[in-house]
Design an enzyme around this catalytic site. Structure first.
Site, short mmCIF file in Angstrom:
data_model
loop_
_atom_site.label_atom_id
_atom_site.label_comp_id
_atom_site.label_asym_id
_atom_site.label_seq_id
_atom_site.Cartn_x
_atom_site.Cartn_y
_atom_site.Cartn_z
N HIS A 1 0.79 -1.23 0.00
CA HIS A 1 0.00 0.00 0.00
C HIS A 1 0.82 1.28 0.00
O HIS A 1 0.23 2.36 -0.02
CB HIS A 1 -0.93 0.04 1.22
CG HIS A 1 -2.16 -0.80 1.08
ND1 HIS A 1 -3.28 -0.36 0.43
CD2 HIS A 1 -2.43 -2.05 1.49
CE1 HIS A 1 -4.21 -1.31 0.46
NE2 HIS A 1 -3.71 -2.35 1.08
N LYS B 1 -8.14 14.60 3.43
CA LYS B 1 -7.01 13.65 3.48
C LYS B 1 -6.51 13.60 4.91
O LYS B 1 -6.65 14.57 5.65
CB LYS B 1 -5.81 14.18 2.67
CG LYS B 1 -6.12 14.51 1.23
CD LYS B 1 -5.62 13.46 0.32
CE LYS B 1 -6.18 13.62 -1.06
NZ LYS B 1 -6.42 12.36 -1.70
N ARG B 2 -5.83 12.51 5.27
CA ARG B 2 -4.97 12.57 6.43
C ARG B 2 -3.91 13.62 6.16
O ARG B 2 -3.49 13.80 5.01
CB ARG B 2 -4.31 11.20 6.67
CG ARG B 2 -5.25 10.14 7.22
CD ARG B 2 -5.82 10.52 8.59
NE ARG B 2 -4.81 10.60 9.61
CZ ARG B 2 -4.57 9.65 10.51
NH1 ARG B 2 -5.29 8.55 10.52
NH2 ARG B 2 -3.63 9.80 11.42
N LYS C 1 1.00 14.59 0.89
CA LYS C 1 -0.33 14.93 0.33
C LYS C 1 -0.44 16.43 0.03
O LYS C 1 -1.40 16.87 -0.58
CB LYS C 1 -1.43 14.47 1.30
CG LYS C 1 -1.51 12.95 1.41
CD LYS C 1 -2.60 12.50 2.37
CE LYS C 1 -2.61 11.00 2.60
NZ LYS C 1 -3.23 10.23 1.51
N THR D 1 -8.44 6.69 -2.80
CA THR D 1 -9.81 6.25 -3.10
C THR D 1 -10.79 7.41 -2.95
O THR D 1 -11.86 7.39 -3.53
CB THR D 1 -10.24 5.08 -2.18
OG1 THR D 1 -9.85 5.39 -0.84
CG2 THR D 1 -9.61 3.77 -2.60
N LYS E 1 -14.31 8.59 -5.09
CA LYS E 1 -15.60 8.97 -4.48
C LYS E 1 -16.07 10.31 -5.02
O LYS E 1 -17.25 10.49 -5.34
CB LYS E 1 -15.47 9.01 -2.95
CG LYS E 1 -15.27 7.64 -2.34
CD LYS E 1 -14.74 7.70 -0.91
CE LYS E 1 -14.23 6.33 -0.49
NZ LYS E 1 -13.46 6.35 0.75
#
Length: 774
Positions: A318, A509-510, A515, A608, A612
């Site tokens: 992952h 997001k985390r 990110k 993901t 969405k």
């Protein structure tokens, strides 16, 4: 619960004639969210329940809001596991999810004076009506002790025992009368725990010490993409693996449903009946534990046991971030799991002997490929253990799987290329369209029927309606209604008034440097300095590391200045959504206009959330990273807002050397934004508050925020321009929705089933319990 038992028996009966291969999905996280509405949707009971509740003078929506989220996950990995369970049940697979029943899930986030404060998530305070304790299947799990080599075989003795109590939660498929099971283990101390203290007469102390054993399932570690080598975490990983494997073997040995007498003693057919999928390296101990059971307990020959183990296990990778890879100290293993350490050493020796035979004299290759990393502190590389002990290794988006093959596990790929696969992630359309966006689901069903709910590729049929004025108007109307509803929710919950006609520009997001929430911050500041109208709406949740907390403080501080500037008014608002979770995602995603997927190319495995947003009618601004690449391929790059460096550009910049100051000197708007952060413009009471953030951006930024700033700001300008043309914007939205069919977890699970587990999904619903069966 009576209803669940009736349906569950029915789903198992379906498989009685020929015992199927059973799928076991092992994950340390299952981020399930709420269950009530999802269950009603999947059983086709929503309207009936709505009506019944209304007749009682109650409001179903109010009732749904009372339910606690089951927050047993950190983010993407745990939510993926939840989507996969839904798809496995919907596809009629005989599948089980196995994990830990954490007493405290992901922390509740409070923002106090702009800073994150964590609170314990006591989600079980009022009980959990969806679970059923199964004390009759309670199992012992052993820790510590020592290993004895005897003529009869190896014995692991003088261990400490903790009991694993299973709790079962039903997982209903969509309208197919199949109900699978998620079994979560809770730690219990045996009655004779800490016998020495009992014997010394310290009864009270001995009873209090039971907590030490039961702490194993107390709390979810709140780290996302970061490895923290704590002994309690290793205990959790072994606890779930040891309990689950005993359960799997018990079920394998039982010849028929409901029978617990061991009848099957030959393990030759084990891999034909059992498939174990490891969700990241957290359940990696399944490999040495299965070897231990086969060799030490069942007396299977070592080579045969190794063949069985490899054919049974498969591993999903992952992440490619080095700080996320699990590398446990050998000294910790030696104390906690001495037999497993012996087995890992023996497996590693076999593996290195094979590599040495194929690549004679290549010492560097042996060092790179070893499961044991030498150094000041010897460590076990769990990813390497997973690769050598599995018959299939997959990444979670095409670009990620390529990086896995060409970089992370390059040597292993050269050794066994046939092992490596790609399985692009997906999301369940039941929760992420039907449940959270019923308005959109209804207008889609009017045009193409309801089959898209279990075959999302049918959304392609919407391409016919891309110029249909009625449909364009309907899609825009649903989005506007969702925005109005969300604006009302924000006003009620966060006391913030926003203009529902403005663009809802969302990044959820985390918090992690890769990110690049900081890139979003710089855009907000740039817009403010230009006094441009738009609405970055930022909702995030964070792990407990320093930079993440500083980033949250910066976002809230920027919001404080912008939201209270009378000149800006309601043209621009920056909002930090506190305590982001599944139930909040279900509200914000259907209301979003723009989805931010702006990680540095080559760092996000898949994502993901991007999927969405796409299926719910938001356009994407993003880099060519993770599944964004395949989204652009499906919808056409011109229908997303793609910007910034590609993977090869990032690599080239690494070769050349990234110098943030060059961009700072060259780009006046970037310089102005950074100078404002440095000078305390956004933190007047503590001007030096963000010096660590600026220092990181200027001198230690692995993720190259400044390198993509110019392209990002320019791309955001194109977004603003298109938003001014609602018809053209909505046409692009329809095209994105129509091209999102690939990103269903049903498609992902079908690929896992056929290409890794060797089973065929079934679309046929089994008869309901009230009808006679053949």
């Amino acid at each position: 619960m009576v209803f669940w038992v009736a349906v569950l028996c029915c789903s198992v009966c379906k498989h009685l004639a020929l015992p199927p291969q059973r799928i076991y999905y092992l994950s340390l996280e299952f981020y399930m969210g709420r269950t009530l509405q999802n269950t009603m949707v999947n059983l086709g009971l929503q309207n009936a329940c709505d009506e019944a509740i209304y007749q009682l003078g109650l409001d179903l929506e109010e009732l749904e809001e009372i339910e606690e989220d089951a927050g047993l996950g950190n983010g993407g990995l745990g939510r993926l596991a939840a989507c996969f369970l839904d798809s496995m049940a919907t596809l009629g697979l005989a599948a089980y999810g196995y994990g830990i029943r954490y007493e405290f899930g992901i922390f509740n986030q409070k923002i106090v004076d702009g800073w994150q404060v964590e609170e314990a998530d006591d989600w079980l305070r009022y009980g959990n009506p969806w679970e059923k304790a199964r004390p009759e299947y309670m199992l012992p799990v052993h820790f510590y002790g020592r290993v004895e080599h005897t003529p009869e075989g190896v014995k692991w003795i003088d261990t400490q025992v903790v009991l694993a109590m299973p709790y079962d939660t039903p997982v209903p498929g969509y309208k197919n009368n199949t109900v699978n099971t998620m079994r979560l283990w809770s730690a219990k101390a045996p009655n004779d725990f800490n016998l020495q203290e009992f014997n010394m007469g310290d009864y009270i102390e001995a009873v209090l010490d039971r907590n030490l054993a039961e702490n194993i399932s107390r709390v979810l570690y709140p780290n996302d993409n970061f490895f923290e080598g704590k002994e309690l975490r290793l205990k959790q990983e072994y606890f779930v693996v040891a309990a689950t494997l005993q359960d799997i073997i018990r079920r394998f040995k039982s010849s028929k449903f409901g029978c617990r007498d061991p009848v099957r003693t030959c393990f030759e057919t084990f891999p034909d009946k059992v498939a174990i999928q490891l969700n990241d390296t957290h359940p990696a101990l399944s490999i040495p534990e299965l070897m231990r059971i086969l060799v030490d307990v069942e007396k299977v020959d070592w080579d045969k046991a190794w063949e069985i183990t490899k054919r049974t296990c498969a591993y999903t990778n992952h992440t490619v971030l080095p700080e996320a890879l699990e590398r446990w100290p050998v000294s910790m293993f030696e104390k906690l799991l001495p037999r497993h350490l012996e087995i890992i050493y023996a497996l590693n020796q076999m593996h290195l002997d094979r590599v040495a035979a194929l690549y004679p004299g290549d010492i560097n290759r042996l060092r790179r490929m070893s499961v044991i990393e030498e150094g000041d502190c010897k460590r076990i590389n769990m990813a390497h253990l997973c690769v050598i002990g599995s018959h299939a290794v997959n990444g979670v988006a095409r670009i990620h799987s390529d990086i896995v093959k060409n970089s992370v596990f390059k040597d292993f790929y050269e050794l066994e290329p046939e092992k490596f696969q790609n399985k692009t992630n997906g999301i369940t359309p039941r929760r992420w369209l039907l449940l959270c966006n019923p308005g959109l689901a209804d207008i889609i069903a009017e045009k193409i029927g309801e089959d898209f709910i279990t075959d999302l590729s049918q959304l392609k049929k919407l391409l016919e309606f891309i110029d249909n004025e009625t449909f364009i108007r309907d899609v825009a109307k649903v989005k506007q209604e969702n925005k109005l509803k969300f604006a009302a929710y924000l006003e009620e919950q966060y006391k913030v008034k926003i203009n529902p006609m403005s663009m809802f520009d969302v990044q959820v997001k985390r918090i992690h440097e890769y990110k690049r929430q900081l890139l979003n911050c710089l855009h907000a500041i740039t817009l403010y300095n230009r006094k441009s109208p738009s609405l970055p709406l930022t909702g995030l949740a964070a792990p407990g590391y320093h930079m993440a907390k500083m980033i949250i403080k910066l976002i809230t501080s920027i919001g404080e200045v912008i939201n209270n500037d009378p000149y800006v008014g309601d043209k621009l608002k920056v909002i930090f959504l506190e305590n982001y979770r599944v139930s909040l995602a279900e509200k914000v995603i259907p209301a979003a206009d723009l989805s931010q997927q702006i990680s540095t190319a080559g760092t996000e495995a898949s994502g993901t959330g991007n999927m969405k947003f796409m299926v719910n009618g938001a356009l994407t601004i993003g880099t060519m990273d993770g599944a964004n690449v395949e989204m652009a391929e499906e919808a056409g790059e011109e229908n997303l807002f793609i910007f910034g460096m590609r993977v090869e550009d990032v690599e080239a910049l690494d070769q050349k050397g990234y110098n943030a100051r060059e961009y700072y000197e060259r780009l006046p708007e970037l310089r102005q934004a950074i100078d404002q952060i440095t000078s305390g413009f956004f933190s007047p009471r503590d001007p030096g508050c963000f010096k660590d953030v600026v220092n990181m951006l200027m001198y230690h930024d692995r993720f190259k925020v400044f390198a993509d700033y110019e392209a990002y700001i320019k791309c955001q300008g194109q977004v603003d321009q298109l938003f001014m043309d609602p018809r053209e914007w909505t046409r692009k939205v329809i095209r994105n929705i129509a091209c999102s069919g690939k990103f269903s977890s049903d498609r992902t699970i079908t690929e896992y089933a056929r290409e890794i587990w060797g089973v065929e999904p079934s679309a046929t619903a089994i008869p309901p319990p009230n009808l006679p069966r053949n």
